[in-house]
Scaffold this motif. Structure first.
Motif: not given
Length: 136
Positions: A20-33
């Motif tokens: 459900x994440x937009x592309x930029x937010x997904x990128x942040x999400x992955x880095x934050x994981x």
């Protein structure tokens, strides 16, 4: 309607299911994981269980902080409500709700926790609580 746009605030502050994440937010999400040492499954379970504060591990709280930092709304332990307001107002569905959103952001921006992860999480939980019916 108020619940919809406040949930949009929540979705932007905290990560949701990756699909459900937009592309930029997904990128942040992955880095934050990686930074927070939390798993996708742990986060999904937290959201599926209703984001109960009592269920949040330190890793979940730190993932929240990381996301807020990468989005430019949490710096040096301080929530930038003005930056978040500006970002939200770019979304056409937020138009006409400026006063309610500003109130929610201002009511929650000064929450403090034991550390930066806890502080960012308390702000997120405050916004989540603000979206409940008693504030409608």
């Amino acid at each position: 309607m108020q619940k919809i746009y406040l949930l949009t605030i929540m979705a932007a502050l905290a990560s949701v299911a990756v699909s459900q994440l937009p592309a930029d937010v997904e990128k942040y999400h992955r880095a934050c994981l990686d930074e927070s040492k939390v798993s996708d499954d742990e986060l999904k379970q937290f959201f599926q269980n209703g984001m109960r504060a009592s269920d949040a591990t330190e890793n979940i709280k730190c993932h929240n902080k990381c996301m807020m930092q990468k989005m430019g709304i949490f710096k040096d332990g301080v929530f930038d409500a003005d930056a978040k307001m500006k970002e939200l107002m770019q979304n056409p569905s937020m138009k006409g709700h400026e006063a309610e959103i500003k109130q929610a952001l201002n009511d929650c921006k000064n929450e403090k926790g034991a550390n930066e992860c806890d502080t960012s999480f308390k702000i997120t939980m405050c916004l989540k609580d603000f979206s409940k019916p008693q504030h409608a």
